[in-house]
Design a protein around this motif. Structure first.
Motif, short mmCIF file in Angstrom:
data_model
loop_
_atom_site.label_atom_id
_atom_site.label_comp_id
_atom_site.label_asym_id
_atom_site.label_seq_id
_atom_site.Cartn_x
_atom_site.Cartn_y
_atom_site.Cartn_z
N ARG A 126 0.86 -1.20 0.00
CA ARG A 126 0.00 0.00 0.00
C ARG A 126 0.89 1.24 0.00
N LYS A 127 1.42 1.58 -1.15
CA LYS A 127 2.34 2.71 -1.24
C LYS A 127 2.15 3.46 -2.56
N ASN A 128 0.91 3.79 -2.85
CA ASN A 128 0.58 4.39 -4.14
C ASN A 128 0.21 5.87 -4.04
N MET A 129 0.59 6.51 -2.93
CA MET A 129 0.27 7.92 -2.72
C MET A 129 1.57 8.68 -2.45
N PRO A 130 1.97 9.59 -3.31
CA PRO A 130 1.23 10.21 -4.41
C PRO A 130 1.24 9.41 -5.71
N THR A 131 2.22 8.51 -5.90
CA THR A 131 2.29 7.73 -7.13
C THR A 131 2.79 6.33 -6.78
N SER A 132 2.78 5.46 -7.78
CA SER A 132 3.38 4.13 -7.67
C SER A 132 4.70 4.07 -8.42
N TYR A 133 5.24 5.24 -8.72
CA TYR A 133 6.44 5.31 -9.56
C TYR A 133 7.63 4.54 -8.99
N PRO A 134 7.92 4.58 -7.67
CA PRO A 134 9.12 3.86 -7.20
C PRO A 134 9.12 2.37 -7.56
N MET A 135 7.98 1.70 -7.41
CA MET A 135 7.91 0.29 -7.76
C MET A 135 7.89 0.09 -9.27
N TYR A 136 7.17 0.93 -9.98
CA TYR A 136 7.11 0.86 -11.44
C TYR A 136 8.52 0.97 -12.02
N SER A 143 11.34 0.42 -10.41
CA SER A 143 12.16 -0.71 -9.97
C SER A 143 12.03 -1.89 -10.92
N GLY A 144 10.77 -2.22 -11.27
CA GLY A 144 10.57 -3.33 -12.19
C GLY A 144 11.24 -3.09 -13.53
N LYS A 145 11.18 -1.85 -14.00
CA LYS A 145 11.81 -1.50 -15.28
C LYS A 145 13.33 -1.67 -15.21
N ILE A 146 13.94 -1.14 -14.15
CA ILE A 146 15.40 -1.16 -14.06
C ILE A 146 15.93 -2.55 -13.79
N LEU A 147 15.24 -3.34 -12.98
CA LEU A 147 15.69 -4.71 -12.72
C LEU A 147 15.60 -5.56 -13.98
N THR A 148 14.70 -5.19 -14.88
CA THR A 148 14.59 -5.89 -16.16
C THR A 148 15.59 -5.35 -17.17
N ASN A 149 15.75 -4.02 -17.21
CA ASN A 149 16.64 -3.39 -18.18
C ASN A 149 17.32 -2.18 -17.55
N PRO A 150 18.50 -2.35 -16.94
CA PRO A 150 19.15 -1.24 -16.23
C PRO A 150 19.70 -0.15 -17.14
N THR A 151 19.61 -0.30 -18.45
CA THR A 151 20.10 0.75 -19.34
C THR A 151 19.07 1.87 -19.52
N LEU A 152 17.85 1.65 -19.07
CA LEU A 152 16.82 2.68 -19.22
C LEU A 152 17.17 3.90 -18.37
N SER A 153 16.77 5.06 -18.84
CA SER A 153 17.07 6.30 -18.13
C SER A 153 15.88 6.75 -17.30
#
Length: 657
Positions: free
Chosen positions: A460-470, A472-482
């Motif tokens: 339950r950590k979606n306030m103000p956004t869910s960006y930190p987890m979103y 994390s999933g991106k970077i753990l899959t592809n760490p070259t993303l900016s």
């Protein structure tokens, strides 16, 4: 539209159903699933089934890769394993414009698309093998189930349910710790077990690997539960099995979670091995069994046999005994062992015999400011002293020094277990500073020689956004993303045309709230109680004129942005509309927190604490409507620390502070 499901099992079924559900929503096509393989449909299958190369994949069961080749309603989505087929489905949908920005249906953006002319042709291998999260905070079945359905959509592949039963975490919600406005609904052990079983099935259905136990296995192994008395120990005839400390064998803090045993005693190790075998035999769905030591340092046995070597020497014996018992029973479950507290020091005499069975988990402690960046700083490791060790928890170079020693004797899979999103994010209302630091640290995992990361965090950590987890999933899959690539993708989907205004607003909040001043570095976020219940904590923001200048700006920044919220609060898309509504409530909460910080920075802690009480009352009233968006229990705890209430954070959770 025809979907050909070429594999069997709950994950394969789920992948086919998810593809059918979302494609039908996108293009209003009748979608059918069959188990044959024809020419005019999309086939879902394993690499081997579809004749696709495994090149670059070291272990198809552990390494997630998918290949997508779809032209209109023809082609295939293939995976190196069953869960990777599901990941491929979600990546195909995202390529067609879908976004999954937070858990639940109101976190989905499903566009109308003519898929008959849509083409997708790409192959991806997730960079890190371990991409997970671990249950924390106050949770219900619905909170966690909703969350684990979201995790594979954003690139995660594992979830951990702590202890043999996460009763402690359920109780925080069902008993409504900290909110006397809500009627407690205590759970029975049987009800908690039923919730756990349902969650385990949900985790497996969603293709996530199931991690289990960690702490607290000693209670069920010796048939002692909850608050244990010395009489209970004697009644069970197990006094001789407890750690001998200062000439006495006794339980620590009334709970086996904090109590180590006499691990040199072969009877103790046999009882534990028998318990582990019985546990995974009854729960074959467990992929990774975590075997940790007591959640308290310097509680180790001092008998003559336990004095030999380090704590890790006895720890390795437990692990080897469990492995041998598993092998004898044909159990394939992996065992995860941990570098934490007294197991930071490597064994002197013992070694793991079957290294393929084991995965090494490093429970990282760091200051979140420099994070992993000073990994190569040379430090002198302290000598091991039985029950006399003191480790600076936030000393990351020291942690890495210990890890280097462990890597000399264990070459197998290693990943980090860290606490960026445990409660540190509550010091950063904009979620931007913590996200930047988390991205920085995740991008250093390769340099540190580890193969992944597991959050310890509330769902339950979606306030103000869910960006930190979103992110994390991106970077753990592809760490070259900016950061720019990921933030634009996330914010534009979540907030629509005014996303840049949201992005800049939240960055301003992260800067003006001065998270590094607000954070209490003297008391670790995971500590459960303070040593002196009468002590008031002094934080760096108190009596701080420079901090006050910025705290005073926050109210105006929020007021200015509320006009933007008002312009977007009626957005026609339900997902975007919910995003703006979360920002609306977040603005109210942030304004009150800023008022309290202003009082503290101005030297008036009495007023600051009164404002903290007002914030708690506000949060209690908001909780019902935003239960999926913030964890009241954890935020309550953090606010008590922030505003100098240094009493036991558990003792008065159902009372006014």
């Amino acid at each position: 539209m025809q979907i050909y499901q070429l594999e069997t099992g709950i994950v394969a079924d789920y992948a086919a159903k998810e593809l059918a559900k979302y494609t039908q929503m996108m293009c209003d096509q009748t979608t059918e699933v069959s188990y044959s393989h024809g020419e005019s449909g999309i086939a879902l299958g394993l690499f081997g089934t579809l004749g696709i190369s495994f090149e670059g994949i070291e272990d198809p069961e552990l390494d997630d890769a998918y290949e997508i080749n779809v032209d209109g309603f023809r082609g295939y989505i293939a995976g190196s394993n069953l869960r990777s087929i599901l990941y491929g489905v979600y990546e195909y949908l995202k390529a067609a414009g879908c976004r999954f920005i937070r858990p639940g249906k109101d976190g989905e953006i499903i566009p109308t698309v003519d898929l008959s002319s849509f083409k997708a042709d790409f192959r991806v291998k997730a960079h890190h093998r371990f991409r997970g999260d671990c249950i924390e905070g106050a949770v219900s079945y619905e909170f966690v189930s909703n969350y684990v359905e979201w995790l594979p959509k954003i690139g995660f592949n594992s979830y951990m349910l702590q202890a043999t039963s996460p009763y402690l975490w359920y109780a925080k919600w069902y008993e409504h710790h900290g909110n006397p406005n809500k009627k407690p609904c205590p759970l029975s052990v049987e009800e908690a077990d039923a919730i756990t079983h349902k969650l385990e099935m949900d985790i497996k259905r969603c293709g996530l690997t199931l991690h289990s136990v960690g702490h607290d296995y000693m209670s069920p192994a010796f048939d002692l539960y909850g608050e244990i008395t010395e009489e209970d120990v004697d009644r069970k005839g197990m006094r001789e099995y407890l750690a001998l400390i200062n000439g006495k064998r006794k339980i620590m803090h009334g709970n086996f979670r904090y109590t180590n045993l006499c691990f040199s005693n072969p009877i103790v190790r046999r009882k534990l091995a028998d318990f582990f075998v019985n546990y995974v035999s009854q729960k074959p769905q467990v992929d990774f069994l975590h075997i940790w030591l007591a959640d308290s340092p310097n509680t180790n046995c001092e008998c003559e046999n336990c004095k030999k070597g380090t704590v890790s020497d006895r720890y390795i014996k437990i692990l080897n005994d469990a492995d041998e018992a598993f092998t004898a029973k044909g159990i394939k479950t992996k065992i995860v062992f941990i570098m934490y507290n007294d197991s930071c020091w490597t064994p002197i005499f013992e070694r793991l015999k079957n290294t393929d069975r084991f995965v090494f988990l490093v429970a990282v402690r760091q200051d979140y400011i420099s994070g992993y960046t000073n990994y190569d700083k040379k430090v002198e490791l302290p000598e091991f002293v039985l029950n006399g060790n003191t480790i600076e928890k936030t000393n990351f170079p020291l942690n890495m020094g210990f890890l280097r020693e462990w890597r000399k004797i264990f070459k197998g899979d290693t990943y980090f277990f860290d606490y960026h999103l445990y409660s540190d994010h509550y010091c950063d209302p904009g979620y931007c500073q913590i996200s930047d630091r988390l991205m920085r640290d995740l991008k250093l995992l390769d340099t540190l020689g580890v193969n992944g990361y597991m959050h310890c965090s509330t769902p339950r950590k979606n306030m103000p956004t869910s960006y930190p987890m979103y992110m994390s999933g991106k970077i753990l899959t592809n760490p070259t993303l900016s950061e720019e690539e990921i933030s634009e993708e996330y914010y534009s989907a979540a907030f629509g045309k005014d996303w840049k205004k949201v992005y800049n607003y939240l960055r301003s909040l992260s800067e003006l709230f001065h998270p590094d001043l607000v954070r209490n570095t003297a008391v670790g976020a995971a500590d459960e109680m303070f040593s002196n219940s009468g002590t008031k904590i002094h934080l760096p923001y108190m009596n701080n004129p420079e901090a006050l200048k910025d705290f005073l700006k926050i109210g105006n920044v929020i007021s200015d942005f509320e006009t933007v919220i008002a312009e977007n609060i009626g957005h026609p898309n339900a997902c975007v509309r919910k995003s703006w509504d979360i920002l609306r409530v977040h603005a109210e909460i942030s304004r009150k927190i800023a008022e309290g910080l202003c009082a503290g920075a101005g030297g008036d802690m009495a007023t600051a604490q009164n404002i903290c009480r007002d914030i708690i009352l506000m949060l209690r009233n908001f909780e019902d409507d935003y239960v999926y968006d913030f964890d009241f229990y954890l935020l309550y705890r953090r606010l008590k620390v922030t505003f100098g209430f240094a009493s036991n954070v558990f003792s008065s959770l159902n009372k006014d502070i």
